[in-house]
Scaffold this active site. Structure first.
Site, mmCIF file in Angstrom:
data_model
loop_
_atom_site.group_PDB
_atom_site.id
_atom_site.type_symbol
_atom_site.label_atom_id
_atom_site.label_comp_id
_atom_site.label_asym_id
_atom_site.label_seq_id
_atom_site.Cartn_x
_atom_site.Cartn_y
_atom_site.Cartn_z
ATOM 1 N N THR A 124 0.794 -1.211 -0.058
ATOM 2 C CA THR A 124 0.030 -0.072 0.034
ATOM 3 C C THR A 124 0.829 1.085 -0.140
ATOM 4 O O THR A 124 2.066 1.125 0.513
ATOM 5 C CB THR A 124 -0.921 -0.069 1.309
ATOM 6 O OG1 THR A 124 -1.338 1.127 1.777
ATOM 7 C CG2 THR A 124 -0.071 -0.604 2.393
ATOM 8 N N ASP A 125 0.394 2.258 -0.613
ATOM 9 C CA ASP A 125 0.972 3.655 -0.443
ATOM 10 C C ASP A 125 1.041 4.004 0.940
ATOM 11 O O ASP A 125 2.066 5.024 1.330
ATOM 12 C CB ASP A 125 0.083 4.744 -1.257
ATOM 13 C CG ASP A 125 -1.328 5.047 -1.026
ATOM 14 O OD1 ASP A 125 -1.761 4.228 -0.188
ATOM 15 O OD2 ASP A 125 -1.791 5.719 -1.585
ATOM 16 N N GLU A 126 0.386 3.789 1.904
ATOM 17 C CA GLU A 126 0.390 4.051 3.328
ATOM 18 C C GLU A 126 1.875 3.804 3.912
ATOM 19 O O GLU A 126 1.874 4.424 4.996
ATOM 20 C CB GLU A 126 -0.879 3.371 3.977
ATOM 21 C CG GLU A 126 -2.133 3.843 3.525
ATOM 22 C CD GLU A 126 -3.380 3.429 4.292
ATOM 23 O OE1 GLU A 126 -3.270 3.530 5.560
ATOM 24 O OE2 GLU A 126 -4.397 3.237 3.729
ATOM 25 N N TYR A 149 -1.179 -0.444 11.054
ATOM 26 C CA TYR A 149 -1.559 -1.054 10.053
ATOM 27 C C TYR A 149 -0.588 -0.847 8.770
ATOM 28 O O TYR A 149 0.143 -1.697 8.119
ATOM 29 C CB TYR A 149 -2.932 -0.664 9.303
ATOM 30 C CG TYR A 149 -3.149 -1.116 7.638
ATOM 31 C CD1 TYR A 149 -3.079 -2.168 7.249
ATOM 32 C CD2 TYR A 149 -3.192 -0.017 6.702
ATOM 33 C CE1 TYR A 149 -3.172 -2.611 6.031
ATOM 34 C CE2 TYR A 149 -3.222 -0.264 5.185
ATOM 35 C CZ TYR A 149 -3.351 -1.711 5.050
ATOM 36 O OH TYR A 149 -3.224 -1.820 3.855
ATOM 37 N N LYS A 153 2.530 -3.302 7.289
ATOM 38 C CA LYS A 153 2.682 -3.670 5.802
ATOM 39 C C LYS A 153 3.887 -2.984 5.622
ATOM 40 O O LYS A 153 4.794 -3.838 4.797
ATOM 41 C CB LYS A 153 1.681 -2.446 4.947
ATOM 42 C CG LYS A 153 0.394 -3.056 5.023
ATOM 43 C CD LYS A 153 -0.130 -4.676 4.622
ATOM 44 C CE LYS A 153 -0.031 -4.708 3.210
ATOM 45 N NZ LYS A 153 -0.592 -6.136 2.702
HETATM 46 P P1 NAD Z 1 -9.631 -7.341 2.809
HETATM 47 O O1 NAD Z 1 -9.773 -6.765 4.212
HETATM 48 O O2 NAD Z 1 -10.874 -7.034 2.004
HETATM 49 O O3 NAD Z 1 -9.407 -8.752 2.755
HETATM 50 C C1 NAD Z 1 -8.571 -9.520 3.380
HETATM 51 C C2 NAD Z 1 -8.626 -10.940 3.223
HETATM 52 O O4 NAD Z 1 -7.706 -11.603 3.968
HETATM 53 C C3 NAD Z 1 -9.784 -11.531 3.884
HETATM 54 O O5 NAD Z 1 -10.411 -12.365 2.974
HETATM 55 C C4 NAD Z 1 -9.499 -12.378 5.170
HETATM 56 O O6 NAD Z 1 -10.170 -13.506 5.426
HETATM 57 C C5 NAD Z 1 -8.031 -12.432 4.610
HETATM 58 N N1 NAD Z 1 -7.058 -13.106 5.851
HETATM 59 C C6 NAD Z 1 -6.974 -12.092 6.861
HETATM 60 N N2 NAD Z 1 -6.093 -12.633 7.861
HETATM 61 C C7 NAD Z 1 -5.808 -13.906 7.340
HETATM 62 C C8 NAD Z 1 -4.826 -14.924 7.479
HETATM 63 N N3 NAD Z 1 -4.001 -14.912 8.790
HETATM 64 N N4 NAD Z 1 -4.624 -16.136 6.644
HETATM 65 C C9 NAD Z 1 -5.296 -16.117 5.673
HETATM 66 N N5 NAD Z 1 -6.489 -15.210 5.227
HETATM 67 C C10 NAD Z 1 -6.300 -14.126 5.902
HETATM 68 O O7 NAD Z 1 -8.645 -6.487 2.213
HETATM 69 P P2 NAD Z 1 -8.326 -5.825 0.783
HETATM 70 O O8 NAD Z 1 -8.870 -4.395 0.734
HETATM 71 O O9 NAD Z 1 -9.003 -6.889 -0.054
HETATM 72 O O10 NAD Z 1 -6.790 -5.685 0.909
HETATM 73 C C11 NAD Z 1 -5.961 -6.832 0.088
HETATM 74 C C12 NAD Z 1 -4.607 -6.419 0.304
HETATM 75 O O11 NAD Z 1 -4.362 -5.342 -0.586
HETATM 76 C C13 NAD Z 1 -4.048 -6.033 1.632
HETATM 77 O O12 NAD Z 1 -2.826 -6.655 1.716
HETATM 78 C C14 NAD Z 1 -3.956 -4.933 1.700
HETATM 79 O O13 NAD Z 1 -3.024 -4.395 2.538
HETATM 80 C C15 NAD Z 1 -3.650 -4.342 0.224
HETATM 81 N N6 NAD Z 1 -4.009 -2.973 -0.202
HETATM 82 C C16 NAD Z 1 -5.371 -2.674 0.113
HETATM 83 C C17 NAD Z 1 -5.932 -1.339 -0.594
HETATM 84 C C18 NAD Z 1 -7.325 -1.020 -0.526
HETATM 85 O O14 NAD Z 1 -7.547 0.083 -0.525
HETATM 86 N N7 NAD Z 1 -8.248 -1.755 -0.020
HETATM 87 C C19 NAD Z 1 -4.739 -0.537 -1.392
HETATM 88 C C20 NAD Z 1 -3.778 -0.848 -1.273
HETATM 89 C C21 NAD Z 1 -3.212 -2.334 -0.810
HETATM 90 P P1 TYD Z 2 -10.404 4.230 4.797
HETATM 91 O O1 TYD Z 2 -11.585 3.892 3.796
HETATM 92 O O2 TYD Z 2 -10.536 3.739 5.948
HETATM 93 O O3 TYD Z 2 -9.074 4.086 4.132
HETATM 94 P P2 TYD Z 2 -7.497 4.360 4.583
HETATM 95 O O4 TYD Z 2 -7.700 4.859 6.172
HETATM 96 O O5 TYD Z 2 -6.544 3.299 4.405
HETATM 97 O O6 TYD Z 2 -7.144 5.583 3.731
HETATM 98 O O7 TYD Z 2 -10.438 5.932 4.869
HETATM 99 C C1 TYD Z 2 -10.207 6.612 3.714
HETATM 100 C C2 TYD Z 2 -10.359 8.090 4.200
HETATM 101 O O8 TYD Z 2 -11.670 8.295 4.868
HETATM 102 C C3 TYD Z 2 -9.430 8.520 5.355
HETATM 103 O O9 TYD Z 2 -9.025 9.877 5.356
HETATM 104 C C4 TYD Z 2 -10.367 8.348 6.981
HETATM 105 C C5 TYD Z 2 -11.751 8.821 6.327
HETATM 106 N N1 TYD Z 2 -12.754 8.202 6.940
HETATM 107 C C6 TYD Z 2 -13.815 9.198 7.430
HETATM 108 O O10 TYD Z 2 -13.773 10.202 7.456
HETATM 109 N N2 TYD Z 2 -14.913 8.459 8.075
HETATM 110 C C7 TYD Z 2 -14.860 7.022 8.146
HETATM 111 O O11 TYD Z 2 -16.094 6.536 8.642
HETATM 112 C C8 TYD Z 2 -13.919 6.123 7.519
HETATM 113 C C9 TYD Z 2 -13.939 4.741 7.479
HETATM 114 C C10 TYD Z 2 -12.944 6.867 7.047
#
Ligand code: NAD
Ligand code: TYD
Length: 338
Positions: A124-126, A149, A153
């Site tokens: 992630t960019d975070e 988090y 990562k």
């Molecule tokens: P999500 O929370 O929707 O899904 C995570 C999945 O991992 C779930 O199905 C969960 O059951 C599984 N999981 C959790 N712990 C586990 C374990 N110990 N063993 C096996 N499975 C396990 O997450 P997401 O939003 O789909 O993100 C997927 C990946 O992409 C993550 O690594 C996250 O850091 C990365 N990512 C997400 C975003 C975003 O905006 N959502 C952006 C950049 C990177």
């Molecule tokens: P989020 O979807 O939790 O992603 P991330 O924190 O990984 O970027 O949040 C996106 C942005 O929205 C972040 O600036 C936090 C804000 N946010 C709110 O203002 N209210 C909310 O209820 C949530 C979940 C997020």
């Protein structure tokens, strides 16, 4: 190609599995997922009967299980499994270290033992931390994570890098911006606000709402991962971004307009601690070297997403009861969702 996808029952993982199965008829997928609160097999109900797909319920921290799967001959691992929500990492950091750091190490070790051809560490960019008004992070920007988090990562990324340098595990690290689209768990900003607004519940904006994220439609992320898997260079890092920087208030406005709901639903609430002000990525490397660019214009992606949540109420109503409700009742003052 035979692939192990970890966390394939989550948001991005399930979209990726669907993308790969529809694109390649000769690709076999094993989906290893623990089915935490965020994992949902209903996300994959349309592909579960595919002969090229198999689900294994289990934990990436389980060395024996991971070894057993890899021993059978896996060409590539695409590693999504993680605890993924910043707010939860503030309430309970420990599971983030266990899954995101130790779990990644188990996979890397097994990938080394069984000589896997590709290991994609989906990050992630975070990990780069926060920006002011100007500038963007490149792949060589320092890692300065601010939440448990993002720290977990970043730690996993560093382990992945070390396994490449030390053991020559063919690792590629990808760092993507905020995703949105179908099947996202409704604790994240966009699906939370759509599903709340649909039932006239308030939309909790943290602080002043002027925090900026760069948003990408999930299918564009899947497309980038596919290209990186097939053409990326091992040992490299690739930033992936949608090029859509928006404040949280701008996004909220768009959702409310699309649903024809009033702005009075917006409720400014206490800010998240260590809330990163702005994320922005320089994605010139993946564009120049691999020819990737995102296809989905931001507004179109938001409208498609709103439409998906409007037409999939059964999916998210189920998801929003159960564990979700218990968690939110414990940590927030919740309106009755019924
Ligand atoms: P999500 O929370 O929707 O899904 C995570 C999945 O991992 C779930 O199905 C969960 O059951 C599984 N999981 C959790 N712990 C586990 C374990 N110990 N063993 C096996 N499975 C396990 O997450 P997401 O939003 O789909 O993100 C997927 C990946 O992409 C993550 O690594 C996250 O850091 C990365 N990512 C997400 C975003 C975003 O905006 N959502 C952006 C950049 C990177
Ligand atoms: P989020 O979807 O939790 O992603 P991330 O924190 O990984 O970027 O949040 C996106 C942005 O929205 C972040 O600036 C936090 C804000 N946010 C709110 O203002 N209210 C909310 O209820 C949530 C979940 C997020």
């Amino acid at each position: 190609m035979k692939m192990l996808i970890t966390g394939g029952a989550g948001f991005i993982g399930s979209n990726f599995i669907r993308y790969i199965l529809s694109k390649y008829s000769d690709c076999r997928i094993i989906n290893l997922d623990k089915l935490t609160y965020a994992g949902n097999l209903e996300n994959l109900s349309d592909v579960e009967s595919s002969p090229n797909y198999r689900f294994v319920k289990g934990d990436i921290c389980d060395t024996e299980l991971v070894d057993r799967i890899l021993k059978d001959g896996i060409d590539a691992i695409v590693h999504f499994a993680a605890e993924s929500h910043v707010d939860r990492s503030i309430h309970d950091p420990r599971i983030f270290v266990k899954t995101n750091v130790l779990g990644t190490q188990v996979l890397l070790e097994s990938a080394f033992k069984f000589k896997i051809d590709r290991f994609i560490q989906v990050s992630t960019d975070e990990v780069y931390g926060t920006l002011g008004r100007e500038g963007s992070f490149s792949e060589s920007s320092p890692l300065q994570p601010n939440s448990p988090y993002s720290a977990s990562k970043a730690s996993a990324d560093l382990l992945a890098r070390a396994y490449f340098e030390t053991f020559r595990v063919p690792v590629i690290i990808t760092r993507c911006t905020n995703n949105f689209g179908p099947y996202q768990f409704p604790e994240k900003l966009i699906p939370l606000f759509i599903t709340n607004a649909l039932f006239n519940q308030s939309l909790p904006i943290y602080g002043d709402g002027l925090y900026v994220r760069d948003w990408i439609y999930v299918e564009d992320h899947c497309k980038a991962l596919d290209i990186i898997l097939h053409q990326g260079k091992v040992g490299e890092i690739y930033n992936i971004g949608g090029g859509n920087e928006r404040t949280n208030l701008e996004i909220t406005d768009l959702i409310l307009k699309r649903l024809n709901k009033p702005k009075s639903l917006i409720k400014h609430v206490k800010d998240r601690p260590a809330h990163d002000r702005r994320y922005s990525l320089d994605c010139s490397k993946i564009k120049a070297e691999l020819g990737w660019s995102p296809d989905t214009p931001f507004e179109e992606g938001i409208f498609r997403t709103v439409e998906w949540y409007v037409t999939h109420q059964e999916w998210w109503k189920k998801v929003k009861s159960g564990e979700y409700l218990k968690y939110y009742q414990k940590h927030y003052q919740l309106e009755d969702p019924s």
